[in-house]
Write a protein that holds these residues in place. Structure first.
Motif, short mmCIF file in Angstrom:
data_model
loop_
_atom_site.label_atom_id
_atom_site.label_comp_id
_atom_site.label_asym_id
_atom_site.label_seq_id
_atom_site.Cartn_x
_atom_site.Cartn_y
_atom_site.Cartn_z
N TRP A 1 -27.13 13.32 34.23
CA TRP A 1 -27.85 13.95 35.34
C TRP A 1 -29.34 13.82 35.08
O TRP A 1 -29.79 13.86 33.94
CB TRP A 1 -27.51 15.45 35.42
N VAL B 1 -32.36 14.36 46.65
CA VAL B 1 -32.76 15.38 45.70
C VAL B 1 -32.87 16.75 46.37
O VAL B 1 -32.88 17.78 45.72
CB VAL B 1 -34.09 14.98 45.00
N THR C 1 -30.25 10.83 42.08
CA THR C 1 -30.92 11.30 43.30
C THR C 1 -31.92 10.25 43.75
O THR C 1 -32.86 9.93 43.03
CB THR C 1 -31.65 12.63 43.05
N ALA D 1 -30.52 19.27 45.17
CA ALA D 1 -30.53 19.47 43.71
C ALA D 1 -30.00 20.84 43.30
O ALA D 1 -29.36 20.97 42.27
CB ALA D 1 -31.95 19.27 43.18
N VAL E 1 -33.30 17.64 37.88
CA VAL E 1 -32.32 18.47 38.57
C VAL E 1 -31.81 19.58 37.64
O VAL E 1 -31.64 20.73 38.05
CB VAL E 1 -31.16 17.61 39.09
#
Length: 846
Positions: A211, A534, A569, A537, A215
């Motif tokens: 990830w 995003v 993202t 998020a 985020v």
RNA sequence: GCCCUCGUGGUGAAAUUGGUAGACACAAAGGACUUAAAAUCCUUGCCGCUUGCGGAGUGCCAGUUCGAGUCUGGCCGAGGGCACCA
């Protein structure tokens, strides 16, 4: 020579994929799976460039993984409940269902034009009863697990429309549609107990290696774990109240205590509910706007009570108790102790009401008689003026010691607090999933029995009534459960619920009797790569993480907690904004320019257009480009090529007309290269080692760049490939290996431009089904032309090209013989030599 | 206010562990081919002087290192997230 007709080619292959169900996926436990998922769209009418970018990324990845031999699941669906449908339906006097289904058809057609490798057999739509009946089942399951509850809470209430507004529908404190001043109203609302997992949701972020850190940080801050102490303050001045509980992260500043502040919603406010001054004060507080700006600038105001709070560490110190507008009820206990010297809010408040400001922490470099100045001091330092706490290092030691003392004296307890609040899921809306709950005549909650699911949304409703249209559905509302008269819950679920488990449904899209089949999710889950904007998020991703845990809780069959193993993202697609002379937004397609500096309206070249900054494409600013039109002009492969080139995918990209037409021309050039090769197939004779090296090395680079999402670099490699091959073929360097390598090249560009690649392969009599990623011949990866950089005092002076490895001694000998290098070395003393094998040599001389 | 990210040619950018800065493209200029245009191909980051060579150069200032776009500290600027969270 035949020109590349993208229209025929793309239509042909899209038809082929459809007819052959090329992208149909099924479980195969002997094959490693790869679940690639892009965030599913809301069917608003047409796809936009943001979708194109999102799905192009996902499609390249899916196709790449397929070529690599994975069993790929790449599904698509529709996040089809939500307010726009309701609004559009109201405006056009339609049914939301009709409007939504029509949009889905249009957008599905558009997505197919992009040539996406989607398994359409797994298509789902969250507004279909086939989907939401399972969601209702999950709701009841979570209810049984104690993760769903009902409580009174405040909502934004529009008094004209008689409806609840989401935060983003409140603009400057007014309802977006009615313009009425929004009120705070207490309503019974359903909640998911996401806070039950606060600790886990925070800790498990550490394991999400794939990830983006950004985020994870956002989620971490959102969950907002803080570590502190709860303290009971004894209170004098009232018979009814003996003590008030506060939460603090700074118990070490307790000797700086000079007031106690309560939220206006604190239970103690009941004592004052008939006090006119207090009612006025409360009114004043609620006027403080809801916008971020007004909160930031709001002055601190208080309502002084006759109560006195006693400092637990110093019973002689008694301070006033206020209600204050800056204290929040839903964090901690809605009560704080004020230490003005070391908290800016408390400082502002104390200044205003002329309360004592007692310094109890001094910065390390200050003297003992340090006094805070015009603002609170919140940094590290040493405790002063605090009796037995004096001398402790702030913050760690002082806080721990203060907590220890408070606990020993039974005055307080160590406490961890989270900012994360439970998720309110009730929406007073029609176009959402009905909550499968009813109430009996005594207002007790009754679950809708499983056999009666789904609770269907009634088809015919009047959307023009005030408030929730379901309220006026008399027939629908009343029902009998086990012989008891009941009325249905008329709230529907927040649409974020729909998207919190759809990734599970894709694994068993057709399962009739359950939301998903354990065996299916055991195989397919977790999502290996999730791709989306995003902007999701926090909420969507956090809710999904909650759902996975909630479903897995007490479920012996699946223990999965994290739904998304990898997350990517992508950035937004931007375009310049245009305005006409009347300051109205103008679409780019209605604007023309000859010199690239002055812009005019197409329809009237005497009218000037002003160019604004490039911003994320949005309907309201009309700086949008319609993907369907662009695909019709340039073709899907050109669009895919362009949208992936230039900018790294996580960053915003600039839409440019010259860019897309360059991609289009590039495909034409590549096509004529293919035609040349086709015509000269028989001519290959000599073996060409350079070609072999180039191809194997660039395929290796392709892999690396695809694996790390550097699509812009992948596109650069495709350009290099063309230039290299085109040069070779123009020189008539027909190596026997030319053909084989070229075919491999066509395979590796397949994920990016699948129609083009397939067509070229077909023309060269290659199979297009089950293309395999070419194996790299390691013999050609070794660099045999060594470029050795010669540096003098760290500065590059010359590059030696060597055909084979060379040892240091010979290299130095050669350098000393070199006429250009002589001038740097001759008559100089070499103090030191740094040698990096076959790469670099650095002479340090004086 | 707090937290995070990022500053490289005219533009989007590349440089994966410190080792040839500017790959690949867009734009502009020049050139080749062509009667011409389109298409295609080639050249050009900046400053010097004559081809060639030299100099400066990755926001600014320091530092570590033989060597820094990359590591460390400070500053400036841009973007994003949170926002009275006690």
């Amino acid at each position: 020579m035949e020109r590349y007709n993208f229209k025929l080619v793309e239509e042909k292959w899209q038809r082929y994929w459809l007819d052959n169900k090329t992208f149909k996926s099924s479980k195969n436990k002997n094959k490693e799976k790869f679940y690639c998922l892009e965030m599913f769209p809301y069917p608003s009418g047409k796809i936009h460039m943001g979708h194109v970018r999102n799905y192009a990324i996902g499609d390249v990845l899916s196709r790449y993984k397929t070529l690599k031999g994975y069993n790929v699941l790449h599904p698509m669906g529709w996040d089809s409940f939500g307010m726009p449908a309701e609004n559009a339906a109201r405006q056009n006097n339609l049914n939301p269902k009709t409007w939504t289904e029509k949009n889905i058809e249009i957008m599905k057609t558009q997505l197919k034009l992009l040539g996406l490798s989607i398994d359409w057999d797994r298509e789902i739509s969250t507004c279909s009863p086939e989907y939401y009946k399972h969601q209702q089942k999950i709701f009841l399951d979570l209810y049984d697990k104690g993760l769903v509850y009902r409580k009174e809470s405040y909502v934004n209430w529009d008094p004209i429309d008689k409806t609840v507004l989401a935060n983003e529908q409140v603009i400057d404190g007014k309802g977006w549609r009615s313009g009425a001043v929004v009120e705070r109203k207490k309503l019974n609302q359903w909640f998911f107990k996401i806070s039950y997992f606060s600790e886990e949701l925070l800790n498990d972020l550490n394991d999400l290696d794939n990830w983006p850190d950004k985020v994870k940080t956002m989620q971490k801050n959102w969950i907002g774990k803080s570590f502190g102490c709860e303290i009971d303050f004894k209170v004098e001045g009232s018979e009814k109240i003996k003590s008030i509980r506060c939460y603090t992260t700074r118990p070490d500043t307790l000797f700086g205590f000079s007031f106690l502040a309560l939220s206006v919603d604190h239970p103690l406010s009941k004592l004052y509910e008939k006090d006119k001054d207090f009612i006025d004060f409360k009114e004043e507080c609620s006027k403080t706007g809801t916008t971020e700006e007004s909160i930031a600038q709001a002055t601190k105001i208080g309502f002084k009570t006759e109560l006195k709070a006693i400092n637990p560490l110093d019973n002689n110190s008694k301070v006033p108790v206020y209600f204050a507008n800056f204290v929040l009820m839903d964090y901690g206990f809605g009560a704080v102790f004020g230490c003005p010297a070391h908290d800016q809010r408390d400082f502002d408040f104390a200044k205003k009401y002329k309360l004592e400001i007692k310094t109890v922490v001094k910065p390390l470099d200050e003297k003992e008689d340090y006094q805070v100045g015009n603002e609170a001091y919140t940094g590290p330092g040493v405790i002063i003026n605090s009796k037995f706490l004096n001398g402790l290092a702030v913050p760690d030691k002082s806080i721990n010691e203060a907590i220890k003392i408070l606990e020993e004296k039974n005055l307080g307890n160590k406490k961890t607090n989270f900012r994360l609040k439970d998720w309110g899921i009730s929406r007073q809306r029609y176009w959402g999933c009905p909550i499968p709950i009813a109430y009996d005549e005594n207002h007790n909650v009754v679950k809708i029995p499983e056999k009666d699911l789904p609770v269907m949304l009634p088809d015919k409703v009047d959307l023009n009534t005030n408030g929730n249209p379901l309220d006026s559905q008399k027939e629908w509302r009343h029902l009998n459960i086990n012989g008891k008269k009941c009325t249905r819950e008329t709230d529907t679920l927040d649409t974020f619920v729909d998207s919190s488990w759809y990734f599970l449904r894709f694994c068993s899209a057709k399962a009739q009797n359950e939301p998903f089949v354990i065996d299916d999710i055991d195989y397919w889950m977790p999502v290996d790569q999730y791709i989306g904007g995003v902007e999701h998020a926090i909420l969507h991703l956090l809710y999904s993480r909650f759902f996975m845990r909630a479903i897995s809780l007490d479920n012996k069959k699946t223990g999965l907690k994290e739904p998304f193993k990898g997350l990517f993202t992508q950035g937004m697609v931007c375009h310049e904004t245009y305005r006409d002379e009347n300051n109205n937004w103008v679409f780019p397609e209605d604007v023309t320019s000859e010199d690239g500096e002055n812009f005019y309206l197409n329809e009237n070249p005497s009218k000037k257009v002003t160019v604004g900054p490039s911003e994320s494409m949005s309907k309201s600013k009309k700086n949008t480009i319609d993907p369907e039109k662009i695909i019709k002009i340039y073709g899907a492969d050109a669009v895919r090529l362009f949208i992936l080139s230039d900018s790294p995918p996580e960053k915003d990209i600039q839409w440019s007309d010259t860019g897309i037409s360059a991609s289009f021309r590039f495909l034409q050039k590549f096509w004529s290269l293919n035609e040349k090769i086709l015509k000269n197939q028989k001519k290959f004779s000599l073996f060409d080692e350079d070609l072999e090296k180039f191809t194997n090395q660039i395929i290796q680079k392709f892999e690396k760049d695809l694996d790390r999402f550097s699509f812009n670099v992948v596109i650069a490699s495709i350009h290099k490939i063309y230039t290299f091959y085109n040069k070779h073929i123009n020189k008539k360097d027909w190596g026997t290996n030319f053909y084989k390598n070229y075919v491999n090249i066509l395979k590796v560009i397949n994920p990016v431009m699948p129609h083009f690649s397939n067509e070229c392969l077909k023309k060269l009599d290659q199979k297009t089904d089950e293309i395999k990623w070419p194996a790299i011949d390691k013999r050609y990866l070794k660099e045999e032309n060594f470029n050795i950089v010669i540096q003098i005092n760290g500065k590059k002076r010359k590059v030696f090209s060597m055909s084979e490895a060379i040892d240091e001694e010979t290299l130095i000998k050669n350098i000393k013989k070199d006429p250009q290098m002589k001038k740097y070395i001759d008559n100089k003393q070499i103090i030191k030599t740094i040698y990096v094998e076959n790469k670099l040599i650095n002479f340090i001389i004086n």
